[in-house]
Design a protein around this motif. Structure first.
Motif, short mmCIF file in Angstrom:
data_model
loop_
_atom_site.label_atom_id
_atom_site.label_comp_id
_atom_site.label_asym_id
_atom_site.label_seq_id
_atom_site.Cartn_x
_atom_site.Cartn_y
_atom_site.Cartn_z
N ALA A 1 39.62 -23.42 -9.12
CA ALA A 1 38.61 -23.61 -7.88
C ALA A 1 38.38 -22.43 -7.85
CB ALA A 1 38.56 -23.56 -6.83
N TYR B 1 31.06 -26.95 -5.16
CA TYR B 1 30.91 -26.72 -6.17
C TYR B 1 29.37 -26.86 -7.13
CZ TYR B 1 35.79 -27.14 -5.95
OH TYR B 1 36.84 -27.01 -5.21
N TRP C 1 30.87 -21.36 -5.09
CA TRP C 1 32.75 -22.10 -6.02
C TRP C 1 32.38 -22.77 -7.61
CZ3 TRP C 1 35.21 -24.67 -1.33
CH2 TRP C 1 35.78 -24.58 -0.36
N ASN D 1 34.23 -24.82 -10.03
CA ASN D 1 35.05 -25.74 -10.81
C ASN D 1 36.17 -24.96 -12.15
OD1 ASN D 1 36.83 -27.72 -11.76
ND2 ASN D 1 35.71 -28.95 -10.96
N GLU E 1 42.96 -30.74 -14.00
CA GLU E 1 41.90 -29.75 -13.71
C GLU E 1 42.46 -30.02 -12.04
OE1 GLU E 1 37.41 -31.63 -12.14
OE2 GLU E 1 38.99 -32.77 -12.48
N MET E 2 42.28 -28.95 -11.02
CA MET E 2 42.44 -27.84 -10.03
C MET E 2 43.63 -28.01 -10.36
SD MET E 2 40.19 -27.29 -8.69
CE MET E 2 38.22 -27.88 -8.54
N ASP F 1 32.07 -24.28 -16.85
CA ASP F 1 32.28 -24.26 -15.94
C ASP F 1 32.14 -25.82 -15.38
OD1 ASP F 1 32.98 -21.92 -14.67
OD2 ASP F 1 31.41 -21.20 -13.78
N LYS F 2 32.32 -26.78 -15.25
CA LYS F 2 31.97 -28.04 -15.05
C LYS F 2 31.18 -28.15 -14.60
CE LYS F 2 33.69 -32.73 -13.29
NZ LYS F 2 34.73 -33.25 -11.77
N GLU G 1 31.43 -33.53 -4.66
CA GLU G 1 31.64 -32.17 -5.52
C GLU G 1 30.60 -31.56 -5.19
OE1 GLU G 1 34.33 -30.48 -9.09
OE2 GLU G 1 32.98 -32.56 -10.01
N SER H 1 41.58 -26.46 -15.07
CA SER H 1 40.68 -26.00 -14.29
C SER H 1 41.13 -25.25 -13.16
CB SER H 1 39.47 -26.78 -13.07
OG SER H 1 39.62 -27.57 -12.61
#
Length: 265
Positions: A78, A125, A86, A88, A33-34, A104-105, A121, A76
């Motif tokens: 951003a 997001y 935005w 994730n 992630e990220m 998308d989360k 978060e 993932s």
């Protein structure tokens, strides 16, 4: 990975890992992630959160996937959405460098931990609103991200869709990782009788946070096939479809599933 605040540096790490993975015969590379930007300073991060078409990490991953003929799962990034908000967003990139799937989360990490850590978060997001699966060299892959792992309904749906594997890239905090990381990964694998592949951020990051690490691969029986411990690196696991068929034959929970009636009270 131990991703930092420079997308260019993070992209270089992913490209390097892709080259090594391909040279050792991998069919697919998974990142956390990220993976393109981990920066809790939202003011500073804003300059690096851009649309898909302008994202240097996505572009680098697509280029190297095409060059090597390697599938790449970007856990993932951003991403700046068309509406200015935005996301994730995870990406599955095929061996031709094309985007095979986006996710998308769905579940936002909004918590106050006993350690004093506070995360919101949803303040930055916008959550996703649909379940995503995609055909890959590993079979049908179900997509989830980090905090999603705590919500069984998502994985029940991925099980219903007969996913052969599920990916749960993460940037888990250390307290929650110590308590629940392996437990949740193994549970989701057993519930869906599917492989779970979870590339994770691990270590002390440039923005000051610390993540739990322990990138894992879990087989459909719940056995830990790979645990990479702390820090960054590249690990390999063999995803054997025969193991999936064996487990589903021994314990056909997906076939035996029935709808639970609602309580009358």
């Amino acid at each position: 990975m131990t991703s930092g605040t420079s997308p260019q540096a993070n992209a270089a790490a992913i490209v390097g890992a892709a080259r090594r993975a391909a040279s050792e015969g991998a069919a697919m590379l998974f990142t956390p992630e990220m993976c393109g930007l981990l920066d809790r300073d939202r003011g500073r991060a804003t300059a690096n959160i851009v649309a898909e078409a302008d994202n240097p990490v996505l572009a680098a991953a697509r280029d190297v996937a095409r060059e090597l003929g390697l599938w790449i799962d970007l856990g993932s990034l951003a991403i700046l959405r068309d509406d200015g908000k935005w996301a994730n967003r995870g990406f599955v990139i095929d061996a031709g460098g094309e985007i095979a799937a986006r996710y998308d989360k769905i579940h936002m990490f909004d918590v106050d931990l006993a350690t004093g850590e506070t995360w919101r978060e949803s303040a930055a997001y916008t959550p996703g609103d649909h379940v995503v699966t995609v055909e890959t060299p590993l079979g049908r892959l179900g997509l989830a991200i980090c905090y999603d792992v705590r919500f069984p309904a998502l994985f029940e749906e991925l099980g219903r869709l007969r996913c052969d594997a599920m990916r749960i890239p993460a940037a888990f905090t250390v307290p929650t990782g110590k308590a629940h990381w392996h437990l949740m990964q193994r549970t989701r694998a057993v519930e869906a009788s599917a492989w779970v592949i979870s590339a994770a951020q691990g270590g002390r990051h440039e923005d000051g946070r610390e993540t739990y690490g322990h990138s894992t691969v879990i087989d459909p029986w719940g056995d830990v096939v790979l645990d990479m411990g702390e820090g960054s690196g590249l690990g390999f696991a063999m995803i054997d479809p025969a193991r999936t068929a064996e487990v589903r034959a021994q314990l056909p929970s997906l076939a035996n599933k029935r709808e639970i009636p609602r309580s009358a009270s």
